[in-house]
Write an enzyme that holds these catalytic residues in place. Sequence first.
Site, PDB file in Angstrom:
ATOM      1  N   HIS A 219      22.852 -28.209  -2.586  1.00 34.52           N
ATOM      2  CA  HIS A 219      24.163 -28.817  -2.317  1.00 34.52           C
ATOM      3  C   HIS A 219      24.893 -28.950  -3.651  1.00 34.52           C
ATOM      4  CE1 HIS A 219      27.228 -31.028  -0.288  1.00 34.52           C
ATOM      5  NE2 HIS A 219      26.611 -32.171  -0.058  1.00 34.52           N
ATOM      6  N   LYS A 252      16.423 -17.411  -4.032  1.00 33.99           N
ATOM      7  CA  LYS A 252      17.702 -18.053  -3.681  1.00 33.99           C
ATOM      8  C   LYS A 252      18.534 -18.091  -4.952  1.00 33.99           C
ATOM      9  CE  LYS A 252      18.080 -20.437   0.496  1.00 33.99           C
ATOM     10  NZ  LYS A 252      17.422 -19.430   1.340  1.00 33.99           N
ATOM     11  N   MET A 254      21.466 -19.547  -6.959  1.00 29.07           N
ATOM     12  CA  MET A 254      22.281 -20.759  -6.935  1.00 29.07           C
ATOM     13  C   MET A 254      23.766 -20.433  -7.149  1.00 29.07           C
ATOM     14  SD  MET A 254      20.232 -23.224  -6.321  1.00 29.07           S
ATOM     15  CE  MET A 254      19.162 -22.221  -5.286  1.00 29.07           C
ATOM     16  N   GLY A 255      24.608 -21.114  -6.350  1.00 28.21           N
ATOM     17  CA  GLY A 255      26.047 -20.870  -6.447  1.00 28.21           C
ATOM     18  C   GLY A 255      26.545 -19.836  -5.459  1.00 28.21           C
ATOM     19  N   PHE A 256      25.606 -19.337  -4.627  1.00 27.18           N
ATOM     20  CA  PHE A 256      26.005 -18.330  -3.633  1.00 27.18           C
ATOM     21  C   PHE A 256      25.601 -18.772  -2.232  1.00 27.18           C
ATOM     22  CE2 PHE A 256      27.486 -14.734  -6.128  1.00 27.18           C
ATOM     23  CZ  PHE A 256      27.033 -15.067  -7.394  1.00 27.18           C
ATOM     24  N   HIS A 258      26.818 -20.015   1.897  1.00 21.63           N
ATOM     25  CA  HIS A 258      27.416 -21.229   2.467  1.00 21.63           C
ATOM     26  C   HIS A 258      27.143 -21.241   3.960  1.00 21.63           C
ATOM     27  CE1 HIS A 258      30.358 -24.365   3.374  1.00 21.63           C
ATOM     28  NE2 HIS A 258      30.300 -24.658   2.089  1.00 21.63           N
ATOM     29  N   ARG A 267      37.671 -22.102  -2.163  1.00 23.14           N
ATOM     30  CA  ARG A 267      37.741 -22.815  -3.437  1.00 23.14           C
ATOM     31  C   ARG A 267      37.228 -21.958  -4.591  1.00 23.14           C
ATOM     32  NH1 ARG A 267      33.898 -27.361  -1.308  1.00 23.14           N
ATOM     33  NH2 ARG A 267      32.872 -25.387  -0.782  1.00 23.14           N
ATOM     34  N   ASP A 309      30.543 -23.759  -6.379  1.00 22.06           N
ATOM     35  CA  ASP A 309      29.696 -24.174  -7.509  1.00 22.06           C
ATOM     36  C   ASP A 309      29.458 -23.057  -8.517  1.00 22.06           C
ATOM     37  OD1 ASP A 309      27.882 -26.229  -5.222  1.00 22.06           O
ATOM     38  OD2 ASP A 309      29.300 -26.856  -6.770  1.00 22.06           O
ATOM     39  N   ARG A 334      34.173 -36.204  -5.031  1.00 22.17           N
ATOM     40  CA  ARG A 334      33.800 -36.272  -3.613  1.00 22.17           C
ATOM     41  C   ARG A 334      33.694 -37.689  -3.080  1.00 22.17           C
ATOM     42  NH1 ARG A 334      31.556 -32.393  -0.301  1.00 22.17           N
ATOM     43  NH2 ARG A 334      33.110 -31.088  -1.312  1.00 22.17           N
ATOM     44  N   ARG A 353      21.999 -40.574  16.203  1.00 20.52           N
ATOM     45  CA  ARG A 353      20.559 -40.609  16.479  1.00 20.52           C
ATOM     46  C   ARG A 353      20.215 -39.324  17.242  1.00 20.52           C
ATOM     47  NH1 ARG A 353      15.640 -39.704  17.995  1.00 20.52           N
ATOM     48  NH2 ARG A 353      14.208 -41.497  17.931  1.00 20.52           N
TER      49      ARG A 353
HETATM   50  C1  SDX Z   1      27.802 -26.899  -1.486  1.00 24.28           C
HETATM   51  O1  SDX Z   1      28.362 -27.664   3.324  1.00 24.28           O
HETATM   52  C2  SDX Z   1      29.232 -27.689   2.414  1.00 24.28           C
HETATM   53  O2  SDX Z   1      30.431 -27.617   2.686  1.00 24.28           O
HETATM   54  C3  SDX Z   1      28.714 -27.818   1.017  1.00 24.28           C
HETATM   55  C4  SDX Z   1      29.733 -27.714  -0.088  1.00 24.28           C
HETATM   56  C5  SDX Z   1      30.674 -28.896  -0.101  1.00 24.28           C
HETATM   57  O3  SDX Z   1      31.791 -28.746  -0.615  1.00 24.28           O
HETATM   58  O4  SDX Z   1      30.230 -30.003   0.294  1.00 24.28           O
HETATM   59  O5  SDX Z   1      30.480 -26.509   0.101  1.00 24.28           O
HETATM   60  C6  SDX Z   1      29.068 -27.691  -1.460  1.00 24.28           C
HETATM   61  O6  SDX Z   1      26.752 -27.449  -1.294  1.00 24.28           O
HETATM   62  C7  SDX Z   1      27.871 -25.418  -1.677  1.00 24.28           C
HETATM   63  C8  SDX Z   1      26.457 -24.738  -1.573  1.00 24.28           C
HETATM   64  C9  SDX Z   1      25.744 -24.922  -2.898  1.00 24.28           C
HETATM   65  N1  SDX Z   1      24.348 -24.446  -2.794  1.00 24.28           N
HETATM   66  C10 SDX Z   1      23.938 -23.314  -3.342  1.00 24.28           C
HETATM   67  O7  SDX Z   1      24.666 -22.549  -3.971  1.00 24.28           O
HETATM   68  C11 SDX Z   1      22.447 -23.053  -3.196  1.00 24.28           C
HETATM   69  C12 SDX Z   1      22.174 -21.600  -2.775  1.00 24.28           C
HETATM   70  N2  SDX Z   1      22.674 -21.420  -1.436  1.00 24.28           N
HETATM   71  C13 SDX Z   1      21.722 -21.386  -0.344  1.00 24.28           C
HETATM   72  O8  SDX Z   1      20.649 -22.268  -0.512  1.00 24.28           O
HETATM   73  C14 SDX Z   1      22.404 -21.415   1.023  1.00 24.28           C
HETATM   74  O9  SDX Z   1      23.352 -20.423   1.014  1.00 24.28           O
HETATM   75  C15 SDX Z   1      23.045 -22.688   1.513  1.00 24.28           C
HETATM   76  C16 SDX Z   1      22.154 -23.858   1.371  1.00 24.28           C
HETATM   77  C17 SDX Z   1      24.332 -22.951   0.795  1.00 24.28           C
HETATM   78  C18 SDX Z   1      23.382 -22.478   2.982  1.00 24.28           C
HETATM   79  O10 SDX Z   1      22.183 -22.466   3.652  1.00 24.28           O
HETATM   80  P1  SDX Z   1      22.101 -21.919   5.156  1.00 24.28           P
HETATM   81  O11 SDX Z   1      23.419 -21.951   5.846  1.00 24.28           O
HETATM   82  O12 SDX Z   1      20.956 -22.636   5.787  1.00 24.28           O
HETATM   83  O13 SDX Z   1      21.789 -20.410   4.937  1.00 24.28           O
HETATM   84  P2  SDX Z   1      20.338 -19.808   4.930  1.00 24.28           P
HETATM   85  O14 SDX Z   1      19.558 -20.428   3.828  1.00 24.28           O
HETATM   86  O15 SDX Z   1      19.791 -19.879   6.322  1.00 24.28           O
HETATM   87  O16 SDX Z   1      20.624 -18.297   4.547  1.00 24.28           O
HETATM   88  C19 SDX Z   1      20.952 -17.357   5.531  1.00 24.28           C
HETATM   89  C20 SDX Z   1      20.376 -16.050   4.981  1.00 24.28           C
HETATM   90  C21 SDX Z   1      18.911 -16.205   4.582  1.00 24.28           C
HETATM   91  O17 SDX Z   1      18.306 -14.944   4.701  1.00 24.28           O
HETATM   92  P3  SDX Z   1      16.985 -14.885   5.673  1.00 24.28           P
HETATM   93  O18 SDX Z   1      15.998 -15.848   5.049  1.00 24.28           O
HETATM   94  O19 SDX Z   1      17.463 -15.374   7.060  1.00 24.28           O
HETATM   95  O20 SDX Z   1      16.586 -13.430   5.647  1.00 24.28           O
HETATM   96  O21 SDX Z   1      21.080 -15.685   3.781  1.00 24.28           O
HETATM   97  C22 SDX Z   1      20.176 -15.756   2.675  1.00 24.28           C
HETATM   98  C23 SDX Z   1      18.948 -16.547   3.121  1.00 24.28           C
HETATM   99  O22 SDX Z   1      17.801 -16.116   2.437  1.00 24.28           O
HETATM  100  N3  SDX Z   1      20.826 -16.526   1.613  1.00 24.28           N
HETATM  101  C24 SDX Z   1      20.599 -16.337   0.325  1.00 24.28           C
HETATM  102  C25 SDX Z   1      21.409 -17.283  -0.324  1.00 24.28           C
HETATM  103  N4  SDX Z   1      22.074 -18.009   0.589  1.00 24.28           N
HETATM  104  C26 SDX Z   1      21.693 -17.528   1.784  1.00 24.28           C
HETATM  105  N5  SDX Z   1      19.807 -15.458  -0.352  1.00 24.28           N
HETATM  106  C27 SDX Z   1      19.832 -15.546  -1.698  1.00 24.28           C
HETATM  107  N6  SDX Z   1      20.588 -16.440  -2.387  1.00 24.28           N
HETATM  108  C28 SDX Z   1      21.387 -17.316  -1.736  1.00 24.28           C
HETATM  109  N7  SDX Z   1      22.133 -18.204  -2.418  1.00 24.28           N
END
Ligand code: SDX
Length: 368
Positions: A219, A252, A254-256, A258, A267, A309, A334, A353
């Site tokens: 996050h 994973k 970081m920064g990619f 959503h 943004r 991010d 925020r 709940r």
């Molecule tokens: C923020 O929700 C919000 O609005 C948050 C935010 C806000 O303003 O409040 O926008 C701020 O938190 C932005 C996000 C910051 N976090 C990161 O950058 C951490 C890296 N991102 C990932 O952990 C992920 O993309 C999330 C947590 C942001 C989203 O998670 P999801 O929706 O549960 O997506 P997922 O993990 O299920 O991914 C779907 C697929 C997966 O592939 P499979 O395992 O199904 O084969 O996409 C892949 C993931 O592996 N994937 C990534 C990836 N993000 C998704 N692969 C590599 N690197 C990534 N960053």
Amino acid sequence: MAEQTFSPGLAGVIAGETEVACVDQGQLLYRGYPIEELAQKSTFEEVAYLLIYGDLPNDSQLQAIKASLDKYRPLDAALVDALRTIPKDTAMMDVLRSMVSYAGHFDPTSGDDSDAYRERAVWLTAQIAGIIAARFRFLNGHEPLDPKPGLSHAAQILYQAHGEEPDALAERIIDLTLVLYAEHDFNASTFTARVICSTLSDMVSAIVGGIGALKGPLHGGANEAAMEMLEQFKTQEEATAWIADALENKGKIMGFGHRVYKNGDHRAVILEGELRKLAEQKGQQNWMAIYDAIKEPMVNDKKIYPNVDYPCGLTYYLMGLPLDLYTPLFVASRVTGWCAHFIEQAADNRIYRPLSIYTGEAKRPVKG
Ligand code: SDX
């Protein structure tokens, strides 16, 4: 009986209605205003007023919230003494978690209606900025500085941290990141705050919960984690080799990515444009080559786009801010969105709940 659906991470589940923001692939609106226009035309103080009070302020309302922020900036002496005792190697997000909770013991606002909550939201916004700056001063061997009335919120943070007023570019860039970070509907930390509100708990508890949720690198912590990733590289070639290996190993990045934005974060597009200009002005295009070396395979091969991010980490880095400040600056912004959602939840509440599917041991007797 409501329909029962199971979705890990509540993906795709609608958990409520909100007037605060509209977040979808087509648009990001804060109370109806497109983020692109707010980023261009509004300051953080105007956006804070919009989120907390429901509309953009007129001149007198803007002056009033600025005056309230200045009124609420001084930190209680007991809080500064407590801040001084926190070990130097404590992460700023952990400092914020503790000190916002502690500040709550000195909350000068009173009451539990929407007006009181709005006043408390302004007080929290002022206090969080002051706590971040005071801690920064301690870490650098200085005593905290008294606030300088009349500065913008962005300039105040930089002034109280560095001891001098920022140049116009630095103030504008920080202000822009505060505008972009302010609100994003039911993200994990805002939803945390709403859940805490839904039990009829208090606003300070909700904000402390939000801080705990935002800290995680999945996050808000991603802006620091993304810069930690980039900092490894001296050249674009190093970055290219690293990302190929990381993707090969299903890492994973970081920064990619959503949960909502699958074709790019509004943004990130806005901030990346400013970042490219900043890098040029600072003669740091080498960093943009490294930035693009990570971004290109993510976008072109994986179709996973930068979120806010990713550009934010490098933006703060090029401004000379230490990594430990990045997610706290996210909190400094925020908190306004969290409070807006607290006020909305409190006005039309039902306790959250959800259900769970039991996958544990079948029923069995206690022996003996
Ligand atoms: C923020 O929700 C919000 O609005 C948050 C935010 C806000 O303003 O409040 O926008 C701020 O938190 C932005 C996000 C910051 N976090 C990161 O950058 C951490 C890296 N991102 C990932 O952990 C992920 O993309 C999330 C947590 C942001 C989203 O998670 P999801 O929706 O549960 O997506 P997922 O993990 O299920 O991914 C779907 C697929 C997966 O592939 P499979 O395992 O199904 O084969 O996409 C892949 C993931 O592996 N994937 C990534 C990836 N993000 C998704 N692969 C590599 N690197 C990534 N960053």
